[in-house]
Design a protein around this motif. Structure first.
Motif, PDB file in Angstrom:
ATOM      1  N   VAL A  65      -7.481 -11.301 -41.675  1.00 21.19           N
ATOM      2  CA  VAL A  65      -7.635 -10.960 -43.231  1.00 21.19           C
ATOM      3  C   VAL A  65      -6.235 -11.374 -43.708  1.00 21.19           C
ATOM      4  O   VAL A  65      -5.097 -10.829 -43.602  1.00 21.19           O
ATOM      5  N   ASP A 128     -23.791  -1.920 -38.866  1.00 19.37           N
ATOM      6  CA  ASP A 128     -22.227  -1.624 -38.316  1.00 19.37           C
ATOM      7  C   ASP A 128     -21.612  -1.852 -39.458  1.00 19.37           C
ATOM      8  O   ASP A 128     -20.538  -0.839 -39.812  1.00 19.37           O
ATOM      9  N   GLN A 129     -21.512  -2.878 -40.298  1.00 19.00           N
ATOM     10  CA  GLN A 129     -20.767  -2.969 -41.350  1.00 19.00           C
ATOM     11  C   GLN A 129     -21.010  -1.896 -42.443  1.00 19.00           C
ATOM     12  O   GLN A 129     -20.002  -1.558 -43.063  1.00 19.00           O
ATOM     13  N   GLY A 132     -19.543   1.216 -41.057  1.00 14.19           N
ATOM     14  CA  GLY A 132     -18.160   1.154 -41.252  1.00 14.19           C
ATOM     15  C   GLY A 132     -17.466   1.100 -42.525  1.00 14.19           C
ATOM     16  O   GLY A 132     -16.405   1.803 -42.483  1.00 14.19           O
ATOM     17  N   HIS A 136     -14.904   3.810 -43.846  1.00 10.57           N
ATOM     18  CA  HIS A 136     -13.637   3.497 -44.056  1.00 10.57           C
ATOM     19  C   HIS A 136     -12.636   4.474 -44.928  1.00 10.57           C
ATOM     20  O   HIS A 136     -13.150   4.859 -46.129  1.00 10.57           O
ATOM     21  N   THR A 144     -15.686   0.875 -34.677  1.00  9.91           N
ATOM     22  CA  THR A 144     -16.829   1.379 -34.355  1.00  9.91           C
ATOM     23  C   THR A 144     -16.428   1.972 -32.825  1.00  9.91           C
ATOM     24  O   THR A 144     -16.263   1.242 -31.937  1.00  9.91           O
ATOM     25  N   GLY A 145     -16.857   3.233 -32.574  1.00  9.41           N
ATOM     26  CA  GLY A 145     -16.731   3.484 -31.349  1.00  9.41           C
ATOM     27  C   GLY A 145     -18.154   3.664 -30.790  1.00  9.41           C
ATOM     28  O   GLY A 145     -18.193   3.038 -29.560  1.00  9.41           O
ATOM     29  N   THR A 146     -19.027   4.187 -31.368  1.00  4.99           N
ATOM     30  CA  THR A 146     -20.505   4.102 -30.931  1.00  4.99           C
ATOM     31  C   THR A 146     -21.535   3.821 -32.004  1.00  4.99           C
ATOM     32  O   THR A 146     -21.404   4.238 -33.042  1.00  4.99           O
ATOM     33  N   LYS A 173     -12.564  11.279 -35.912  1.00  8.37           N
ATOM     34  CA  LYS A 173     -13.804  10.679 -35.795  1.00  8.37           C
ATOM     35  C   LYS A 173     -14.739  10.852 -36.914  1.00  8.37           C
ATOM     36  O   LYS A 173     -14.411  11.971 -37.548  1.00  8.37           O
ATOM     37  N   VAL A 195     -13.934   5.610 -35.252  1.00  6.03           N
ATOM     38  CA  VAL A 195     -12.766   6.318 -34.533  1.00  6.03           C
ATOM     39  C   VAL A 195     -11.468   5.653 -35.033  1.00  6.03           C
ATOM     40  O   VAL A 195     -11.150   4.570 -35.141  1.00  6.03           O
ATOM     41  N   PRO A 197      -7.933   5.027 -34.399  1.00  2.00           N
ATOM     42  CA  PRO A 197      -6.800   4.999 -33.144  1.00  2.00           C
ATOM     43  C   PRO A 197      -5.928   5.915 -33.298  1.00  2.00           C
ATOM     44  O   PRO A 197      -5.423   6.301 -34.455  1.00  2.00           O
ATOM     45  N   ALA A 198      -5.507   6.569 -32.160  1.00  2.00           N
ATOM     46  CA  ALA A 198      -4.468   7.551 -32.010  1.00  2.00           C
ATOM     47  C   ALA A 198      -3.284   7.029 -32.908  1.00  2.00           C
ATOM     48  O   ALA A 198      -2.854   5.737 -32.640  1.00  2.00           O
TER      49      ALA A 198
HETATM   50  C1  LIG Z   1      -8.696  -6.180 -46.202  1.00  2.60           C
HETATM   51  C2  LIG Z   1      -9.773  -5.662 -47.152  1.00  2.60           C
HETATM   52  C3  LIG Z   1     -10.269  -4.440 -46.600  1.00  2.60           C
HETATM   53  C4  LIG Z   1     -11.540  -3.815 -47.227  1.00  2.60           C
HETATM   54  C5  LIG Z   1     -11.979  -2.570 -46.365  1.00  2.60           C
HETATM   55  C6  LIG Z   1     -13.098  -2.115 -47.103  1.00  2.60           C
HETATM   56  C7  LIG Z   1     -14.107  -1.940 -46.063  1.00  2.60           C
HETATM   57  C8  LIG Z   1     -13.793  -2.117 -44.714  1.00  2.60           C
HETATM   58  C9  LIG Z   1     -15.020  -1.999 -44.071  1.00  2.60           C
HETATM   59  C10 LIG Z   1     -14.610  -2.107 -42.474  1.00  2.60           C
HETATM   60  C11 LIG Z   1     -15.967  -2.037 -41.687  1.00  2.60           C
HETATM   61  C12 LIG Z   1     -15.837  -2.547 -40.352  1.00  2.60           C
HETATM   62  C13 LIG Z   1     -17.306  -2.497 -39.637  1.00  2.60           C
HETATM   63  C14 LIG Z   1     -17.213  -3.276 -38.303  1.00  2.60           C
HETATM   64  C15 LIG Z   1     -16.130  -2.441 -37.407  1.00  2.60           C
HETATM   65  C16 LIG Z   1     -16.099  -3.159 -35.857  1.00  2.60           C
HETATM   66  O1  LIG Z   1     -16.821  -4.102 -35.920  1.00  2.60           O
HETATM   67  S1  LIG Z   1     -14.810  -2.659 -34.987  1.00  2.60           S
HETATM   68  C17 LIG Z   1     -15.225  -3.653 -33.562  1.00  2.60           C
HETATM   69  C18 LIG Z   1     -15.691  -2.775 -32.301  1.00  2.60           C
HETATM   70  N1  LIG Z   1     -15.208  -1.805 -31.976  1.00  2.60           N
HETATM   71  C19 LIG Z   1     -14.050  -1.999 -31.182  1.00  2.60           C
HETATM   72  O2  LIG Z   1     -13.823  -2.984 -30.936  1.00  2.60           O
HETATM   73  C20 LIG Z   1     -13.553  -0.649 -30.898  1.00  2.60           C
HETATM   74  C21 LIG Z   1     -13.027  -0.643 -29.271  1.00  2.60           C
HETATM   75  N2  LIG Z   1     -12.480   0.622 -28.939  1.00  2.60           N
HETATM   76  C22 LIG Z   1     -11.260   0.975 -29.076  1.00  2.60           C
HETATM   77  O3  LIG Z   1     -10.634   0.253 -29.690  1.00  2.60           O
HETATM   78  C23 LIG Z   1     -10.990   2.610 -28.798  1.00  2.60           C
HETATM   79  O4  LIG Z   1     -11.908   2.804 -27.679  1.00  2.60           O
HETATM   80  C24 LIG Z   1     -11.164   3.307 -29.937  1.00  2.60           C
HETATM   81  C25 LIG Z   1     -12.752   3.569 -30.439  1.00  2.60           C
HETATM   82  C26 LIG Z   1     -10.381   3.108 -31.039  1.00  2.60           C
HETATM   83  C27 LIG Z   1     -10.943   4.819 -29.496  1.00  2.60           C
HETATM   84  O5  LIG Z   1      -9.640   4.647 -28.631  1.00  2.60           O
HETATM   85  P1  LIG Z   1      -8.739   5.992 -28.805  1.00  2.60           P
HETATM   86  O6  LIG Z   1      -8.053   6.157 -30.145  1.00  2.60           O
HETATM   87  O7  LIG Z   1      -7.657   5.784 -27.648  1.00  2.60           O
HETATM   88  O8  LIG Z   1      -9.720   7.260 -28.448  1.00  2.60           O
HETATM   89  P2  LIG Z   1      -9.229   8.364 -27.778  1.00  2.60           P
HETATM   90  O9  LIG Z   1      -7.801   9.013 -28.008  1.00  2.60           O
HETATM   91  O10 LIG Z   1      -9.713   8.128 -26.384  1.00  2.60           O
HETATM   92  O11 LIG Z   1     -10.469   9.422 -28.259  1.00  2.60           O
HETATM   93  C28 LIG Z   1     -10.302   9.796 -29.680  1.00  2.60           C
HETATM   94  C29 LIG Z   1     -11.647  10.633 -30.011  1.00  2.60           C
HETATM   95  O12 LIG Z   1     -12.696   9.777 -30.171  1.00  2.60           O
HETATM   96  C30 LIG Z   1     -13.910   9.819 -29.037  1.00  2.60           C
HETATM   97  N3  LIG Z   1     -14.059   8.511 -28.778  1.00  2.60           N
HETATM   98  C31 LIG Z   1     -13.218   7.469 -28.142  1.00  2.60           C
HETATM   99  N4  LIG Z   1     -14.154   6.298 -27.851  1.00  2.60           N
HETATM  100  C32 LIG Z   1     -15.489   6.657 -28.438  1.00  2.60           C
HETATM  101  C33 LIG Z   1     -16.464   5.902 -28.562  1.00  2.60           C
HETATM  102  N5  LIG Z   1     -16.420   4.516 -28.247  1.00  2.60           N
HETATM  103  N6  LIG Z   1     -17.431   6.457 -29.048  1.00  2.60           N
HETATM  104  C34 LIG Z   1     -17.454   7.608 -29.503  1.00  2.60           C
HETATM  105  N7  LIG Z   1     -16.322   8.588 -29.673  1.00  2.60           N
HETATM  106  C35 LIG Z   1     -15.479   8.074 -29.076  1.00  2.60           C
HETATM  107  C36 LIG Z   1     -13.028  10.713 -27.936  1.00  2.60           C
HETATM  108  O13 LIG Z   1     -14.081  11.087 -27.354  1.00  2.60           O
HETATM  109  C37 LIG Z   1     -12.231  11.585 -28.770  1.00  2.60           C
HETATM  110  O14 LIG Z   1     -13.052  12.669 -29.484  1.00  2.60           O
HETATM  111  P3  LIG Z   1     -12.114  14.202 -29.451  1.00  2.60           P
HETATM  112  O15 LIG Z   1     -11.831  14.519 -28.024  1.00  2.60           O
HETATM  113  O16 LIG Z   1     -11.083  14.077 -30.162  1.00  2.60           O
HETATM  114  O17 LIG Z   1     -13.210  14.858 -30.095  1.00  2.60           O
END
Ligand SMILES: CCCCCCCCCCCCCCCC(=O)SCCNC(=O)CCNC(=O)[C@H](O)C(C)(C)COP(=O)(O)OP(=O)(O)OC[C@H]1O[C@@H](n2cnc3c(N)ncnc32)[C@H](O)[C@@H]1OP(=O)(O)O
Length: 201
Positions: A65, A128-129, A132, A136, A144-146, A173, A195, A197-198
């Motif tokens: 970006v 997803d988008q 998301g 946002h 996206t978590g799930t 979340k 989610v 991130p912390a």
């Molecule tokens: C510049 C211009 C800007 C414009 C702006 C405008 C708009 C902008 C739009 C953006 C729209 C993007 C839309 C696409 C978005 C992607 O495509 S994102 C890419 C796909 N996703 C990923 O790659 C995520 C990969 N996973 C991770 O990075 C990490 O596992 C996560 C999801 C960040 C979580 O990590 P963490 O912070 O360490 O989580 P953690 O402390 O273990 O858990 C926190 C809480 O979340 C829960 N949790 C953790 N993982 C998950 C999971 N996978 N599922 C469900 N719950 C979960 C836990 O159970 C916990 O719940 P509580 O105990 O608090 O009740």
């Protein structure tokens, strides 16, 4: 030295968007052409020459970006909304006052899965988008978590309308739901957990 208008966003848009649009037409024609092999070879040489010219100067990795001097984000390489990405439709997401979002998008031959129908992965990508985007919050990116997608009926290629809204927040979340529809009704529904991130929520 090249003179650039103050507004880099509009400058970039004016320069690159028409190129992207031309490449989108090229993709569609590449899929659907029935011309002879001589013409195909000629086009291939032209395309190779275009790629060679564009490659004379490249950003080192993916686009990411980039930001204008006045702070506007340009996610122009993004796979679904990228203004400089020919494989992105692109999706233009509109936001309602209540934070819900919607889009209308035309999806042609490049997005086919089952014959004449939208690929399920593309439906999931759009949802997803959309989900998301509604989840946002400025300066608090949510990943996206799930994402759970239910394909209710095959979606014919063509114009598709999408909507998404937040249903609840729970700490870091955000839960969102959405769907894709066309003239035949609601075809695909989704729910997602986004989610922050912390340390960033
Ligand atoms: C510049 C211009 C800007 C414009 C702006 C405008 C708009 C902008 C739009 C953006 C729209 C993007 C839309 C696409 C978005 C992607 O495509 S994102 C890419 C796909 N996703 C990923 O790659 C995520 C990969 N996973 C991770 O990075 C990490 O596992 C996560 C999801 C960040 C979580 O990590 P963490 O912070 O360490 O989580 P953690 O402390 O273990 O858990 C926190 C809480 O979340 C829960 N949790 C953790 N993982 C998950 C999971 N996978 N599922 C469900 N719950 C979960 C836990 O159970 C916990 O719940 P509580 O105990 O608090 O009740």
């Amino acid at each position: 030295m090249e003179e650039r208008p103050v507004d880099e966003f509009d400058y970039g848009r004016a320069v690159y968007e028409p190129l992207t649009q031309s490449v989108r037409q090229l993709i569609d024609a590449t899929i659907r052409t029935e011309v002879g092999e001589d013409t195909v070879a000629k086009v291939q040489a032209l395309v190779d020459e275009g790629a060679r010219l564009l490659s004379e100067r490249l950003v080192p990795e993916s686009f990411g970006v980039q930001y204008t001097r006045d702070g506007r984000g340009m996610p122009w390489g993004n796979a679904i909304i990228g203004l400089r990405n020919p494989i992105a439709p692109p999706l233009v997401i509109e936001r309602n006052r209540d934070g819900s979002v919607w889009c209308d998008v035309e999806l042609g031959a490049a997005y086919e899965g089952p014959p004449g129908c939208l690929h399920g992965g593309i439906s999931a990508l759009i949802l997803d988008q959309l989900l998301g985007a509604t989840a946002h919050r400025p300066a608090q990116p949510a990943f996206t978590g799930t994402l759970t997608v239910r394909y209710q009926r095959p979606t014919r290629l063509g114009r598709v309308h999408g909507e998404a809204r937040v249903v609840r927040h729970d700490g870091v979340k955000t839960y969102a739901v959405g769907h894709l529809e066309n003239g035949e009704g609601i075809m695909v529904v989704a729910e997602g957990v986004f989610v922050r991130p912390a340390g960033r929520a």
